[in-house]
Design a protein around this motif. Structure first.
Motif, PDB file in Angstrom:
ATOM      1  N   GLU A 214      21.686 -21.047 -32.734  1.00 17.98           N
ATOM      2  CA  GLU A 214      22.896 -21.831 -32.544  1.00 17.98           C
ATOM      3  C   GLU A 214      23.324 -21.771 -31.080  1.00 17.98           C
ATOM      4  O   GLU A 214      23.427 -20.696 -30.485  1.00 17.98           O
ATOM      5  N   GLY A 215      23.571 -22.935 -30.486  1.00 16.60           N
ATOM      6  CA  GLY A 215      23.956 -22.985 -29.086  1.00 16.60           C
ATOM      7  C   GLY A 215      22.793 -22.834 -28.135  1.00 16.60           C
ATOM      8  O   GLY A 215      23.002 -22.719 -26.931  1.00 16.60           O
ATOM      9  N   TYR A 216      21.574 -22.848 -28.630  1.00 18.35           N
ATOM     10  CA  TYR A 216      20.402 -22.661 -27.769  1.00 18.35           C
ATOM     11  C   TYR A 216      20.165 -23.899 -26.911  1.00 18.35           C
ATOM     12  O   TYR A 216      20.176 -25.024 -27.410  1.00 18.35           O
ATOM     13  N   ASP A 217      19.973 -23.682 -25.611  1.00 24.11           N
ATOM     14  CA  ASP A 217      19.677 -24.763 -24.678  1.00 24.11           C
ATOM     15  C   ASP A 217      18.213 -24.667 -24.277  1.00 24.11           C
ATOM     16  O   ASP A 217      17.832 -23.749 -23.550  1.00 24.11           O
ATOM     17  N   PRO A 218      17.343 -25.575 -24.740  1.00 29.13           N
ATOM     18  CA  PRO A 218      15.906 -25.461 -24.451  1.00 29.13           C
ATOM     19  C   PRO A 218      15.575 -25.640 -22.981  1.00 29.13           C
ATOM     20  O   PRO A 218      14.491 -25.286 -22.544  1.00 29.13           O
ATOM     21  N   PHE A 219      16.512 -26.209 -22.194  1.00 28.64           N
ATOM     22  CA  PHE A 219      16.253 -26.423 -20.776  1.00 28.64           C
ATOM     23  C   PHE A 219      16.783 -25.286 -19.909  1.00 28.64           C
ATOM     24  O   PHE A 219      16.576 -25.287 -18.701  1.00 28.64           O
ATOM     25  N   ASP A 220      17.498 -24.349 -20.511  1.00 23.08           N
ATOM     26  CA  ASP A 220      18.080 -23.268 -19.725  1.00 23.08           C
ATOM     27  C   ASP A 220      16.975 -22.465 -19.045  1.00 23.08           C
ATOM     28  O   ASP A 220      16.054 -21.977 -19.689  1.00 23.08           O
ATOM     29  N   GLY A 221      17.062 -22.336 -17.726  1.00 21.86           N
ATOM     30  CA  GLY A 221      16.053 -21.605 -16.967  1.00 21.86           C
ATOM     31  C   GLY A 221      14.936 -22.480 -16.455  1.00 21.86           C
ATOM     32  O   GLY A 221      14.164 -22.051 -15.599  1.00 21.86           O
TER      33      GLY A 221
ATOM     34  N   LEU B 244       5.504 -26.497 -27.046  1.00 21.86           N
ATOM     35  CA  LEU B 244       5.215 -26.053 -28.411  1.00 21.86           C
ATOM     36  C   LEU B 244       6.115 -24.917 -28.869  1.00 21.86           C
ATOM     37  O   LEU B 244       6.673 -24.947 -29.963  1.00 21.86           O
ATOM     38  N   VAL B 245       6.256 -23.885 -28.057  1.00 25.51           N
ATOM     39  CA  VAL B 245       6.988 -22.702 -28.503  1.00 25.51           C
ATOM     40  C   VAL B 245       7.643 -22.035 -27.302  1.00 25.51           C
ATOM     41  O   VAL B 245       7.126 -22.073 -26.185  1.00 25.51           O
ATOM     42  N   ARG B 246       8.812 -21.424 -27.528  1.00 28.36           N
ATOM     43  CA  ARG B 246       9.548 -20.708 -26.496  1.00 28.36           C
ATOM     44  C   ARG B 246      10.007 -19.369 -27.044  1.00 28.36           C
ATOM     45  O   ARG B 246      10.288 -19.249 -28.242  1.00 28.36           O
ATOM     46  N   TRP B 247      10.113 -18.391 -26.170  1.00 24.56           N
ATOM     47  CA  TRP B 247      10.607 -17.087 -26.585  1.00 24.56           C
ATOM     48  C   TRP B 247      11.296 -16.422 -25.401  1.00 24.56           C
ATOM     49  O   TRP B 247      11.148 -16.828 -24.255  1.00 24.56           O
ATOM     50  N   LYS B 248      12.049 -15.350 -25.687  1.00 24.94           N
ATOM     51  CA  LYS B 248      12.831 -14.668 -24.665  1.00 24.94           C
ATOM     52  C   LYS B 248      12.686 -13.166 -24.826  1.00 24.94           C
ATOM     53  O   LYS B 248      12.791 -12.636 -25.941  1.00 24.94           O
ATOM     54  N   ILE B 249      12.394 -12.495 -23.702  1.00 27.31           N
ATOM     55  CA  ILE B 249      12.320 -11.034 -23.658  1.00 27.31           C
ATOM     56  C   ILE B 249      13.364 -10.568 -22.649  1.00 27.31           C
ATOM     57  O   ILE B 249      13.145 -10.644 -21.441  1.00 27.31           O
ATOM     58  N   HIS B 250      14.518 -10.132 -23.150  1.00 24.95           N
ATOM     59  CA  HIS B 250      15.645  -9.785 -22.291  1.00 24.95           C
ATOM     60  C   HIS B 250      16.003 -10.993 -21.413  1.00 24.95           C
ATOM     61  O   HIS B 250      16.315 -12.044 -21.930  1.00 24.95           O
ATOM     62  N   ALA B 251      15.944 -10.855 -20.092  1.00 24.64           N
ATOM     63  CA  ALA B 251      16.314 -11.969 -19.213  1.00 24.64           C
ATOM     64  C   ALA B 251      15.142 -12.908 -18.944  1.00 24.64           C
ATOM     65  O   ALA B 251      15.321 -13.963 -18.326  1.00 24.64           O
ATOM     66  N   LEU B 252      13.935 -12.548 -19.390  1.00 22.28           N
ATOM     67  CA  LEU B 252      12.739 -13.348 -19.131  1.00 22.28           C
ATOM     68  C   LEU B 252      12.547 -14.386 -20.226  1.00 22.28           C
ATOM     69  O   LEU B 252      12.387 -14.047 -21.401  1.00 22.28           O
TER      70      LEU B 252
END
Length: 247
Positions: free
Chosen positions: A27-34, A128-136
């Motif tokens: 919820e609230g995820y921005d796929p373009f953030d970063g 295809l897929v996105r993921w986040k590891i802390h700030a990365l």
């Protein structure tokens, strides 16, 4: 039952590829953030190309290339599955100089002196897929399309080709990593089937680009191998570096 599952297999696989990335949406995820919803860069690329020719007793050649290059990657709004569709466009125009191999004659007008070189590639992209590891933040992008180049590869003329034009399909992928919106690392690979006269083979392109906005620096490595039976294979290596401005 097993036959029905076998027939449905490809459709289920496509559906799974669409649904899997959707799980990474919160919820609230921005796929373009970063990353931003587009990336543009304009810069200079320098390449050193070397290779061995068949039917020449192992004659080697060297080409130096300097090109101005423009690249654009853009994505549409997220799909219902949380994936992104887009395009990747790249065009380069510059000059090249070929050092003629000893004992090789012909194609003087196309090889001798400074000549124009050009390349244009167009690909459809699928985030295809996105993921986040802390700030990365990281994402995997698949690409497919085609392109054409002119006078970019000396083997086309040295190997008896009639012109410097070449057209080819492209398939590949990007692995992008971002810290915030300023620092991005892009690792890309493309597979390019190709041919010269009756010889067929493949080109492998690898690129690593570091974006410290607005600057982009990177290196490129391309290997080309054509199978020419019975005269032996043609091998070519291309190492380059580029400096660009992102906007």
């Amino acid at each position: 039952m097993s036959a029905r599952l076998h027939r449905l297999g490809p459709s289920l696989l496509v559906l799974a590829l669409g649904l899997l990335p959707g799980a990474s949406r919160a919820e609230g995820y921005d796929p373009f953030d970063g990353y931003g919803n587009h990336s543009l860069r304009l810069g200079l690329t320098g390449d050193l190309v070397s290779g061995e020719l068949p039917r020449s007793g192992g004659a080697t050649y060297v080409q130096k290339t300097l090109m101005a290059e423009f690249n654009a990657m853009a994505f549409s709004d997220p799909t219902v599955f949380g994936t992104l569709l887009g395009v990747d466009f790249d065009v380069a125009l510059g000059i090249r100089v070929v050092d003629r191999p000893e004992g090789v004659s012909g194609a003087e007008e196309a090889i001798d002196g400074v000549k124009v070189a050009a390349r244009i590639d167009f690909e459809f992209t699928y985030d295809l897929v996105r993921w986040k590891i802390h700030a990365l933040r990281q994402r995997l992008i698949l690409t497919a399309g085609g392109g054409a180049d002119y006078n970019s590869h000396p083997w086309q003329l040295l190997n008896g080709g009639e012109s410097g034009w070449r057209a080819y399909p492209l398939i590949g992928l990007h692995l992008q990593s971002a810290l915030g919106s300023v620092l991005v690392l892009d690792v890309a690979y493309r597979y390019v089937p190709t041919q010269s006269k009756d010889s067929v083979g493949a080109e492998h392109r690898a690129e690593v680009a570091l974006v410290i906005k607005p600057l982009v620096v990177g290196v490129q490595l391309t290997t080309t191998r054509l199978l020419a039976d019975p005269s032996g294979p043609l091998d070519q290596r291309q190492l380059g570096a580029f400096l660009a401005w992102a906007f």
